[in-house]
Motif scaffolding. Sequence first.
Motif, PDB file in Angstrom:
ATOM      1  N   ASP A   1     -42.663 -12.246  -6.505  1.00 48.52           N
ATOM      2  CA  ASP A   1     -41.544 -13.168  -6.285  1.00 48.52           C
ATOM      3  C   ASP A   1     -40.230 -12.599  -6.809  1.00 48.52           C
ATOM      4  O   ASP A   1     -39.182 -12.676  -6.156  1.00 48.52           O
ATOM      5  CB  ASP A   1     -41.824 -14.522  -6.937  1.00 48.52           C
ATOM      6  CG  ASP A   1     -42.902 -15.327  -6.204  1.00 48.52           C
ATOM      7  OD1 ASP A   1     -43.211 -14.972  -5.051  1.00 48.52           O
ATOM      8  OD2 ASP A   1     -43.427 -16.294  -6.799  1.00 48.52           O
ATOM      9  N   VAL A   2     -40.267 -12.024  -8.016  1.00 48.71           N
ATOM     10  CA  VAL A   2     -39.039 -11.487  -8.605  1.00 48.71           C
ATOM     11  C   VAL A   2     -38.553 -10.266  -7.822  1.00 48.71           C
ATOM     12  O   VAL A   2     -37.357 -10.143  -7.494  1.00 48.71           O
ATOM     13  CB  VAL A   2     -39.257 -11.121 -10.084  1.00 48.71           C
ATOM     14  CG1 VAL A   2     -38.042 -10.394 -10.644  1.00 48.71           C
ATOM     15  CG2 VAL A   2     -39.544 -12.376 -10.904  1.00 48.71           C
ATOM     16  N   LEU A   3     -39.459  -9.337  -7.513  1.00 45.41           N
ATOM     17  CA  LEU A   3     -39.058  -8.135  -6.793  1.00 45.41           C
ATOM     18  C   LEU A   3     -38.581  -8.475  -5.381  1.00 45.41           C
ATOM     19  O   LEU A   3     -37.658  -7.831  -4.856  1.00 45.41           O
ATOM     20  CB  LEU A   3     -40.218  -7.137  -6.739  1.00 45.41           C
ATOM     21  CG  LEU A   3     -40.608  -6.524  -8.089  1.00 45.41           C
ATOM     22  CD1 LEU A   3     -41.855  -5.663  -7.945  1.00 45.41           C
ATOM     23  CD2 LEU A   3     -39.458  -5.708  -8.672  1.00 45.41           C
ATOM     24  N   TYR A   4     -39.173  -9.491  -4.772  1.00 41.51           N
ATOM     25  CA  TYR A   4     -38.738  -9.909  -3.429  1.00 41.51           C
ATOM     26  C   TYR A   4     -37.318 -10.470  -3.483  1.00 41.51           C
ATOM     27  O   TYR A   4     -36.492 -10.199  -2.605  1.00 41.51           O
ATOM     28  CB  TYR A   4     -39.710 -10.944  -2.874  1.00 41.51           C
ATOM     29  CG  TYR A   4     -39.446 -11.295  -1.421  1.00 41.51           C
ATOM     30  CD1 TYR A   4     -39.753 -10.393  -0.402  1.00 41.51           C
ATOM     31  CD2 TYR A   4     -38.902 -12.533  -1.071  1.00 41.51           C
ATOM     32  CE1 TYR A   4     -39.517 -10.702   0.932  1.00 41.51           C
ATOM     33  CE2 TYR A   4     -38.668 -12.861   0.260  1.00 41.51           C
ATOM     34  CZ  TYR A   4     -38.970 -11.941   1.258  1.00 41.51           C
ATOM     35  OH  TYR A   4     -38.733 -12.255   2.574  1.00 41.51           O
ATOM     36  N   GLU A   5     -37.011 -11.229  -4.517  1.00 51.28           N
ATOM     37  CA  GLU A   5     -35.646 -11.749  -4.693  1.00 51.28           C
ATOM     38  C   GLU A   5     -34.664 -10.592  -4.875  1.00 51.28           C
ATOM     39  O   GLU A   5     -33.600 -10.547  -4.246  1.00 51.28           O
ATOM     40  CB  GLU A   5     -35.589 -12.675  -5.912  1.00 51.28           C
ATOM     41  CG  GLU A   5     -36.288 -14.001  -5.742  1.00 51.28           C
ATOM     42  CD  GLU A   5     -36.334 -14.785  -7.041  1.00 51.28           C
ATOM     43  OE1 GLU A   5     -35.701 -14.347  -8.027  1.00 51.28           O
ATOM     44  OE2 GLU A   5     -37.016 -15.834  -7.079  1.00 51.28           O
ATOM     45  N   GLU A   6     -35.018  -9.659  -5.750  1.00 49.97           N
ATOM     46  CA  GLU A   6     -34.131  -8.531  -6.016  1.00 49.97           C
ATOM     47  C   GLU A   6     -33.966  -7.633  -4.794  1.00 49.97           C
ATOM     48  O   GLU A   6     -32.929  -6.978  -4.608  1.00 49.97           O
ATOM     49  CB  GLU A   6     -34.658  -7.710  -7.188  1.00 49.97           C
ATOM     50  CG  GLU A   6     -34.651  -8.448  -8.524  1.00 49.97           C
ATOM     51  CD  GLU A   6     -35.235  -7.613  -9.656  1.00 49.97           C
ATOM     52  OE1 GLU A   6     -35.120  -8.049 -10.819  1.00 49.97           O
ATOM     53  OE2 GLU A   6     -35.797  -6.528  -9.393  1.00 49.97           O
ATOM     54  N   GLY A   7     -35.012  -7.591  -3.947  1.00 49.84           N
ATOM     55  CA  GLY A   7     -35.007  -6.715  -2.790  1.00 49.84           C
ATOM     56  C   GLY A   7     -33.945  -7.032  -1.760  1.00 49.84           C
ATOM     57  O   GLY A   7     -33.686  -6.216  -0.874  1.00 49.84           O
ATOM     58  N   GLU A   8     -33.318  -8.182  -1.880  1.00 54.16           N
ATOM     59  CA  GLU A   8     -32.235  -8.518  -0.953  1.00 54.16           C
ATOM     60  C   GLU A   8     -31.004  -7.657  -1.219  1.00 54.16           C
ATOM     61  O   GLU A   8     -30.194  -7.420  -0.325  1.00 54.16           O
ATOM     62  CB  GLU A   8     -31.870  -9.998  -1.089  1.00 54.16           C
ATOM     63  CG  GLU A   8     -30.839 -10.468  -0.072  1.00 54.16           C
ATOM     64  CD  GLU A   8     -30.572 -11.959  -0.143  1.00 54.16           C
ATOM     65  OE1 GLU A   8     -29.771 -12.442   0.667  1.00 54.16           O
ATOM     66  OE2 GLU A   8     -31.175 -12.633  -1.013  1.00 54.16           O
ATOM     67  N   HIS A   9     -30.870  -7.148  -2.442  1.00 54.97           N
ATOM     68  CA  HIS A   9     -29.649  -6.449  -2.835  1.00 54.97           C
ATOM     69  C   HIS A   9     -29.870  -5.005  -3.275  1.00 54.97           C
ATOM     70  O   HIS A   9     -28.902  -4.261  -3.427  1.00 54.97           O
ATOM     71  CB  HIS A   9     -28.959  -7.203  -3.975  1.00 54.97           C
ATOM     72  CG  HIS A   9     -28.698  -8.637  -3.658  1.00 54.97           C
ATOM     73  ND1 HIS A   9     -27.766  -9.029  -2.722  1.00 54.97           N
ATOM     74  CD2 HIS A   9     -29.265  -9.779  -4.139  1.00 54.97           C
ATOM     75  CE1 HIS A   9     -27.750 -10.354  -2.634  1.00 54.97           C
ATOM     76  NE2 HIS A   9     -28.647 -10.822  -3.489  1.00 54.97           N
ATOM     77  N   ARG A  10     -31.119  -4.608  -3.533  1.00 58.29           N
ATOM     78  CA  ARG A  10     -31.356  -3.238  -3.961  1.00 58.29           C
ATOM     79  C   ARG A  10     -32.760  -2.812  -3.574  1.00 58.29           C
ATOM     80  O   ARG A  10     -33.609  -3.641  -3.269  1.00 58.29           O
ATOM     81  CB  ARG A  10     -31.164  -3.105  -5.483  1.00 58.29           C
ATOM     82  CG  ARG A  10     -32.071  -4.010  -6.308  1.00 58.29           C
ATOM     83  CD  ARG A  10     -31.737  -3.979  -7.777  1.00 58.29           C
ATOM     84  NE  ARG A  10     -31.886  -2.656  -8.350  1.00 58.29           N
ATOM     85  CZ  ARG A  10     -31.972  -2.428  -9.662  1.00 58.29           C
ATOM     86  NH1 ARG A  10     -31.886  -3.423 -10.525  1.00 58.29           N
ATOM     87  NH2 ARG A  10     -32.114  -1.202 -10.128  1.00 58.29           N
ATOM     88  N   ARG A  11     -33.023  -1.518  -3.572  1.00 59.42           N
ATOM     89  CA  ARG A  11     -34.347  -1.013  -3.192  1.00 59.42           C
ATOM     90  C   ARG A  11     -35.360  -1.388  -4.271  1.00 59.42           C
ATOM     91  O   ARG A  11     -35.178  -1.058  -5.443  1.00 59.42           O
ATOM     92  CB  ARG A  11     -34.291   0.503  -3.035  1.00 59.42           C
ATOM     93  CG  ARG A  11     -35.630   1.107  -2.615  1.00 59.42           C
ATOM     94  CD  ARG A  11     -35.521   2.603  -2.416  1.00 59.42           C
ATOM     95  NE  ARG A  11     -34.789   2.921  -1.208  1.00 59.42           N
ATOM     96  CZ  ARG A  11     -34.379   4.156  -0.886  1.00 59.42           C
ATOM     97  NH1 ARG A  11     -34.619   5.171  -1.693  1.00 59.42           N
ATOM     98  NH2 ARG A  11     -33.722   4.374   0.230  1.00 59.42           N
ATOM     99  N   ARG A  12     -36.424  -2.064  -3.861  1.00 57.51           N
ATOM    100  CA  ARG A  12     -37.470  -2.513  -4.776  1.00 57.51           C
ATOM    101  C   ARG A  12     -38.836  -2.114  -4.235  1.00 57.51           C
ATOM    102  O   ARG A  12     -39.085  -2.161  -3.033  1.00 57.51           O
ATOM    103  CB  ARG A  12     -37.450  -4.028  -4.956  1.00 57.51           C
ATOM    104  CG  ARG A  12     -36.160  -4.619  -5.522  1.00 57.51           C
ATOM    105  CD  ARG A  12     -36.034  -4.414  -7.033  1.00 57.51           C
ATOM    106  NE  ARG A  12     -35.607  -3.052  -7.361  1.00 57.51           N
ATOM    107  CZ  ARG A  12     -35.443  -2.600  -8.605  1.00 57.51           C
ATOM    108  NH1 ARG A  12     -35.703  -3.403  -9.634  1.00 57.51           N
ATOM    109  NH2 ARG A  12     -35.039  -1.378  -8.830  1.00 57.51           N
TER     110      ARG A  12
END
Length: 316
Positions: free
Chosen positions: A249-260
């Motif tokens: 969930d956290v990495l998916y949220e962050e993935g909108e703005h940076r490579r995760r």
Amino acid sequence: MIDRRELLMAGGALAFAAPVPASQQTAQRGTMQTNNTDPFWPDKARLVISISMQMEAGAQPGSGAESPLPRIDPKYPDVAATKWYEYGFKEGLPRLLDMFDRRKVKVTSHMVGAAVEKHPALAKEVVQRGHEPAGHGQTWTPQYSMTSEQERKSYTDSASTIERVTGVRPVGFNAFWLRGTLQTLQILQELGYTYYIDDVSRDEPFLVNVRNKPFAVVPYTLHMNDIVNYEGRYFSTDAYAADLKREFDVLYEEGEHRRRMMSVSAHDRIAGRPARMRVLEDFIQYAQSHPAVTFMRKVDIANYAITSPRTVREGI
């Protein structure tokens, strides 16, 4: 002999990944190109998940190998522990392979050369089903205890064994408990490897400088490792399932703005148990229910990172 449980108490662990279209041999060494918009990931994926599937059973020492069983004096053969490891190739890997087929996910299998030699048909099947074979040493011996000559021979023997049995020469590597030597990257590069995973410092692939050439790092995680959670922290399946979901969930949220990138690790004799396999399958289904999530093998992640100008470069 080093004991992974002791390392766990100090903070130890391992990883997982997957899809890919092309043929095994071609995809193994091919590269992927970015387009003009320079996306974080191929096909504008928002998050990539990488699953590692360790093929180790049968390579462990005959006595003194770590297991959930009470330890006995290493001078006695530990028959019970040997049977515990045998579950990995008799039940664990076949069950995991069937599950990955159901979910249409391809993974990276870190193979110990000795295990491949003992179970060649199974190692070949792993690759025939589209998964990537990667180096994990020729024997159970920790790389950090080796001389440079021994280390080089271990990687050469491992690559030759895997290629002879599966038809694919590995280009990725995972050391015993992530602990290589000061010479590991240079030796790997000289032998034709293009990436390794023994780094837990980022949630995205990056490049490091090895003799003035880029070498790819496809990071690992300790806390998403089945050994760490089931055998080190004594997690229930529900507890591990909850951790997987929260990490995603956290990495998916962050993935909108940076490579995760999310890394998960499964061992033949551990994650291949029925209840634990179902936890992993449920997680994969949960991840696949989200838009723009893809599973990639580590070789494909490494190749993409090498070609992408977005990739973090350390010391390059």
